[in-house]
Scaffold this active site. Structure first.
Site, PDB file in Angstrom:
ATOM      1  CG  ASP A  61      -1.916   1.014   1.318  1.00  0.00           C
ATOM      2  OD1 ASP A  61      -1.734   2.067   0.674  1.00  0.00           O
ATOM      3  OD2 ASP A  61      -2.924   0.798   2.022  1.00  0.00           O
ATOM      4  CB  THR A 102      -4.920   6.019  -2.530  1.00  0.00           C
ATOM      5  OG1 THR A 102      -5.135   4.890  -1.685  1.00  0.00           O
ATOM      6  CG2 THR A 102      -4.183   5.575  -3.780  1.00  0.00           C
ATOM      7  CB  THR A 133      -6.631  12.797 -14.821  1.00  0.00           C
ATOM      8  OG1 THR A 133      -7.837  13.169 -15.480  1.00  0.00           O
ATOM      9  CG2 THR A 133      -6.673  13.434 -13.433  1.00  0.00           C
ATOM     10  CG  ASP A 134      -8.483  15.276 -19.384  1.00  0.00           C
ATOM     11  OD1 ASP A 134      -8.911  14.569 -18.444  1.00  0.00           O
ATOM     12  OD2 ASP A 134      -9.013  15.283 -20.519  1.00  0.00           O
ATOM     13  CD  GLU A 135     -11.707  13.186 -14.915  1.00  0.00           C
ATOM     14  OE1 GLU A 135     -12.350  13.378 -13.869  1.00  0.00           O
ATOM     15  OE2 GLU A 135     -11.781  12.133 -15.572  1.00  0.00           O
ATOM     16  CE1 TYR A 158      -8.693  10.082 -10.361  1.00  0.00           C
ATOM     17  CE2 TYR A 158      -9.826  11.341 -12.061  1.00  0.00           C
ATOM     18  CZ  TYR A 158      -8.790  10.504 -11.677  1.00  0.00           C
ATOM     19  OH  TYR A 158      -7.858  10.096 -12.607  1.00  0.00           O
ATOM     20  CB  ALA A 160      -9.975  18.028  -5.450  1.00  0.00           C
ATOM     21  CE  LYS A 162      -4.038  11.230 -10.759  1.00  0.00           C
ATOM     22  NZ  LYS A 162      -3.143  10.061 -10.553  1.00  0.00           N
ATOM     23  CG  ASP A 288     -25.893  15.096 -14.765  1.00  0.00           C
ATOM     24  OD1 ASP A 288     -25.070  14.203 -15.043  1.00  0.00           O
ATOM     25  OD2 ASP A 288     -25.851  16.236 -15.255  1.00  0.00           O
ATOM     26  CG  HIS A 292     -21.633  14.998 -15.374  1.00  0.00           C
ATOM     27  ND1 HIS A 292     -22.600  14.253 -15.997  1.00  0.00           N
ATOM     28  CD2 HIS A 292     -20.456  14.612 -15.927  1.00  0.00           C
ATOM     29  CE1 HIS A 292     -22.047  13.457 -16.890  1.00  0.00           C
ATOM     30  NE2 HIS A 292     -20.742  13.667 -16.863  1.00  0.00           N
TER      31      HIS A 292
HETATM   32  P1  NAD Z   1      -7.334   1.710 -11.973  1.00  0.00           P
HETATM   33  O1  NAD Z   1      -8.329   2.114 -10.945  1.00  0.00           O
HETATM   34  O2  NAD Z   1      -7.721   0.746 -13.033  1.00  0.00           O
HETATM   35  O3  NAD Z   1      -6.033   1.099 -11.271  1.00  0.00           O
HETATM   36  C1  NAD Z   1      -5.462   1.659 -10.125  1.00  0.00           C
HETATM   37  C2  NAD Z   1      -4.477   0.646  -9.551  1.00  0.00           C
HETATM   38  O4  NAD Z   1      -3.883   1.229  -8.373  1.00  0.00           O
HETATM   39  C3  NAD Z   1      -5.128  -0.661  -9.115  1.00  0.00           C
HETATM   40  O5  NAD Z   1      -4.361  -1.767  -9.569  1.00  0.00           O
HETATM   41  C4  NAD Z   1      -5.138  -0.582  -7.593  1.00  0.00           C
HETATM   42  O6  NAD Z   1      -5.052  -1.851  -6.961  1.00  0.00           O
HETATM   43  C5  NAD Z   1      -3.892   0.267  -7.329  1.00  0.00           C
HETATM   44  N1  NAD Z   1      -3.978   0.984  -6.041  1.00  0.00           N
HETATM   45  C6  NAD Z   1      -5.033   1.720  -5.578  1.00  0.00           C
HETATM   46  N2  NAD Z   1      -4.746   2.179  -4.334  1.00  0.00           N
HETATM   47  C7  NAD Z   1      -3.496   1.765  -4.026  1.00  0.00           C
HETATM   48  C8  NAD Z   1      -2.649   1.923  -2.908  1.00  0.00           C
HETATM   49  N3  NAD Z   1      -3.053   2.627  -1.831  1.00  0.00           N
HETATM   50  N4  NAD Z   1      -1.423   1.363  -2.925  1.00  0.00           N
HETATM   51  C9  NAD Z   1      -0.996   0.632  -4.002  1.00  0.00           C
HETATM   52  N5  NAD Z   1      -1.773   0.431  -5.083  1.00  0.00           N
HETATM   53  C10 NAD Z   1      -3.001   0.975  -5.111  1.00  0.00           C
HETATM   54  O7  NAD Z   1      -6.813   3.084 -12.600  1.00  0.00           O
HETATM   55  P2  NAD Z   1      -6.389   3.432 -14.091  1.00  0.00           P
HETATM   56  O8  NAD Z   1      -7.593   3.833 -14.850  1.00  0.00           O
HETATM   57  O9  NAD Z   1      -5.506   2.361 -14.596  1.00  0.00           O
HETATM   58  O10 NAD Z   1      -5.545   4.762 -13.819  1.00  0.00           O
HETATM   59  C11 NAD Z   1      -4.156   4.678 -13.507  1.00  0.00           C
HETATM   60  C12 NAD Z   1      -3.615   6.087 -13.307  1.00  0.00           C
HETATM   61  O11 NAD Z   1      -3.824   6.857 -14.486  1.00  0.00           O
HETATM   62  C13 NAD Z   1      -4.291   6.848 -12.172  1.00  0.00           C
HETATM   63  O12 NAD Z   1      -3.313   7.589 -11.495  1.00  0.00           O
HETATM   64  C14 NAD Z   1      -5.277   7.772 -12.891  1.00  0.00           C
HETATM   65  O13 NAD Z   1      -5.496   8.948 -12.146  1.00  0.00           O
HETATM   66  C15 NAD Z   1      -4.530   8.052 -14.179  1.00  0.00           C
HETATM   67  N6  NAD Z   1      -5.375   8.362 -15.341  1.00  0.00           N
HETATM   68  C16 NAD Z   1      -6.413   7.548 -15.683  1.00  0.00           C
HETATM   69  C17 NAD Z   1      -7.184   7.841 -16.817  1.00  0.00           C
HETATM   70  C18 NAD Z   1      -8.327   6.942 -17.246  1.00  0.00           C
HETATM   71  O14 NAD Z   1      -9.070   7.287 -18.173  1.00  0.00           O
HETATM   72  N7  NAD Z   1      -8.505   5.766 -16.666  1.00  0.00           N
HETATM   73  C19 NAD Z   1      -6.898   8.973 -17.589  1.00  0.00           C
HETATM   74  C20 NAD Z   1      -5.815   9.795 -17.185  1.00  0.00           C
HETATM   75  C21 NAD Z   1      -5.061   9.465 -16.082  1.00  0.00           C
HETATM   76  P1  TYD Z   2     -16.326   7.809 -16.701  1.00  0.00           P
HETATM   77  O1  TYD Z   2     -16.009   6.645 -17.573  1.00  0.00           O
HETATM   78  O2  TYD Z   2     -16.740   7.567 -15.286  1.00  0.00           O
HETATM   79  O3  TYD Z   2     -15.072   8.793 -16.767  1.00  0.00           O
HETATM   80  P2  TYD Z   2     -14.912  10.316 -16.213  1.00  0.00           P
HETATM   81  O4  TYD Z   2     -16.024  10.633 -15.307  1.00  0.00           O
HETATM   82  O5  TYD Z   2     -13.605  10.241 -15.498  1.00  0.00           O
HETATM   83  O6  TYD Z   2     -14.876  11.171 -17.432  1.00  0.00           O
HETATM   84  O7  TYD Z   2     -17.485   8.641 -17.394  1.00  0.00           O
HETATM   85  C1  TYD Z   2     -17.359   9.109 -18.739  1.00  0.00           C
HETATM   86  C2  TYD Z   2     -18.586   9.938 -19.050  1.00  0.00           C
HETATM   87  O8  TYD Z   2     -19.737   9.077 -19.067  1.00  0.00           O
HETATM   88  C3  TYD Z   2     -18.887  11.000 -18.006  1.00  0.00           C
HETATM   89  O9  TYD Z   2     -19.413  12.163 -18.654  1.00  0.00           O
HETATM   90  C4  TYD Z   2     -19.957  10.362 -17.121  1.00  0.00           C
HETATM   91  C5  TYD Z   2     -20.723   9.475 -18.098  1.00  0.00           C
HETATM   92  N1  TYD Z   2     -21.282   8.240 -17.534  1.00  0.00           N
HETATM   93  C6  TYD Z   2     -22.628   7.920 -17.753  1.00  0.00           C
HETATM   94  O10 TYD Z   2     -23.385   8.675 -18.405  1.00  0.00           O
HETATM   95  N2  TYD Z   2     -23.104   6.765 -17.205  1.00  0.00           N
HETATM   96  C7  TYD Z   2     -22.328   5.917 -16.481  1.00  0.00           C
HETATM   97  O11 TYD Z   2     -22.834   4.871 -15.986  1.00  0.00           O
HETATM   98  C8  TYD Z   2     -20.948   6.252 -16.279  1.00  0.00           C
HETATM   99  C9  TYD Z   2     -20.039   5.353 -15.477  1.00  0.00           C
HETATM  100  C10 TYD Z   2     -20.462   7.419 -16.827  1.00  0.00           C
END
Ligand code: NAD
Ligand code: TYD
Length: 356
Positions: A61, A102, A133-135, A158, A160, A162, A288, A292
């Site tokens: 962890d 985390t 992330t771009d968020e 989330y 905030a 990141k 919603d 959002h």
């Molecule tokens: P995910 O939720 O699929 O995976 C996260 C991983 O981190 C998991 O394997 C989990 O077990 C591990 N983890 C969580 N808490 C932990 C802890 N305390 N100690 C050790 N391991 C821990 O996430 P993802 O979608 O693969 O995203 C990975 C990274 O990329 C994140 O930092 C996310 O913010 C960033 N990111 C994601 C997206 C997206 O669209 N998914 C886009 C841009 C950036």
């Molecule tokens: P998501 O995959 O959760 O990514 P993020 O919120 O990080 O962009 O959601 C993508 C978009 O889809 C977002 O505008 C929220 C919407 N959404 C739905 O309309 N229904 C759903 O069940 C989920 C999970 C997301």
């Protein structure tokens, strides 16, 4: 001597793609994958490479300070690519503290451990890469794009968390000279994504003839990138990015949610041999998401111009490959959806879907 690389969160969606890429592409590196294996982490994602000689998995962890310091003392990491995080916006709305622990405290723990471990070495040979992330940039109207100089304006727990971790990474660079690089990427899609994010959730619901919960009017816009292309960008930035810099990653691929969902439904009908219109009948507009964000859109021209990166597939190709993977891996979906997730899903969507 092998280059020692620590990847955190390597059992998750993006992390597992990145671990696979690094293990296969760089046999001269040793890759240590540190992951807590939360609901989102799954070692099944890495079965094909788990016995490679240049790969080690460590369960742990990142919030555990003593454990992290010991890990850095016992291994001489040259590089860290940090992805471990809580990553789902809806969960951050339900339980923000997990995200603070985390994403913020865990990141600072890693920064401290790297700083201590590297204090007497040649910093030119070290690199701490934060995957973000771009968020963090907030929400756009119909106009404009996020660039690397857009002010931070995170609006969900989330984003905030990141944004806070990004600030800490930059602060360690400016204050202590820690060699860092960051990237901020748009929404990813692809194989092995946990079926709570839009695309895998909807694929999996269509296969079970369950409702497709569209938040609000479905007019929100996201910019989608195939996960393999995100990982190729991370590889390029890790090796060639400039110290202290940030790079935006995105595929110039904006979709209004409802338009994307219609394309997905049509492809699912085609691929499963159902009558046209079958999947789309499952579309259900629901309450919603709180706060959002309306639109995300990335300007990735710095990365393209300076490091020569570009995405390798069109959205149509990436989406088609993604659906094929989920169709061939129903067992993976049922494994990751069992246990803790099943009750979360009921709580999350039960109320939203009532009365629709
Ligand atoms: P995910 O939720 O699929 O995976 C996260 C991983 O981190 C998991 O394997 C989990 O077990 C591990 N983890 C969580 N808490 C932990 C802890 N305390 N100690 C050790 N391991 C821990 O996430 P993802 O979608 O693969 O995203 C990975 C990274 O990329 C994140 O930092 C996310 O913010 C960033 N990111 C994601 C997206 C997206 O669209 N998914 C886009 C841009 C950036
Ligand atoms: P998501 O995959 O959760 O990514 P993020 O919120 O990080 O962009 O959601 C993508 C978009 O889809 C977002 O505008 C929220 C919407 N959404 C739905 O309309 N229904 C759903 O069940 C989920 C999970 C997301």
């Amino acid at each position: 001597m092998k280059k020692q690389l620590l990847i955190t969160g390597g059992a998750g969606f993006i992390g597992s793609h990145l671990v696979r890429l690094m293990v296969k592409k760089y046999p001269g590196y040793h890759i240590t994958n540190l992951d807590k294996l939360t609901y989102a982490g799954n070692l099944e994602n890495l079965r094909d490479i788990e016995s490679e000689p240049n790969y080690t998995f460590v369960r742990g962890d990142i919030t555990d300070t003593a454990f992290i310091q010991e890990l850095f003392q016992n291994n001489h990491f040259d590089g860290v690519i940090h992805l471990a995080a809580e990553s789902h916006v809806d969960r951050s709305i339900a339980s923000p503290m997990e995200f603070v622990l985390t994403n913020v405290i865990g990141t600072v723990n890693l920064l401290n451990a790297a700083r201590m471990a590297w204090k007497d070495g040649d910093l030119a040979q070290k690199r701490f890469y934060h995957v973000s992330t771009d968020e963090v940039y907030g929400s756009l109207t119909d106009e404009g794009f996020f660039t690397e100089t857009t002010s931070y304006d995170p609006r969900s727990p989330y984003s905030a968390s990141k944004a806070s971790s990004d600030h800490f990474v930059r602060a360690y660079h400016h204050t202590y000279g820690l060699p860092v690089v960051l990237s901020n990427c748009s929404n990813n899609y692809g194989s092995h994504q946990f079926p709570e994010k839009l695309i895998p959730l909807f694929i999996s619901n269509i296969l079970q003839s369950k409702p497709l919960p569209v938040y609000g009017t479905g007019s929100n816009v996201r910019d989608w990138l195939w996960v393999v292309d995100h990982c190729s960008a991370i590889d390029v930035i890790f090796h060639q990015g400039k110290d202290g810099e940030t790079y935006n990653i995105g595929g110039k691929n904006e979709w209004q949610n409802i338009e994307l969902i219609k394309v997905l439904c049509q492809l699912m009908d085609e691929k499963t041999g159902q009558k046209p219109g079958t999947a789309a009948r499952l579309i259900t507009y629901v309450t919603d998401r709180a706060g959002h964000d309306f639109r995300y859109a990335i300007d990735a021209s710095k990365l393209e111009r300076e490091l020569g990166w570009s995405p390798s597939v069109t959205f149509e190709e990436g989406l088609s490959k993604t659906i094929d993977w989920y169709l061939a891996n129903a067992e993976w979906v049922s494994h990751v959806r069992s246990g803790e997730y099943a009750s979360y899903y009921e709580k999350q969507y039960g109320d939203r879907l009532k009365g629709n």
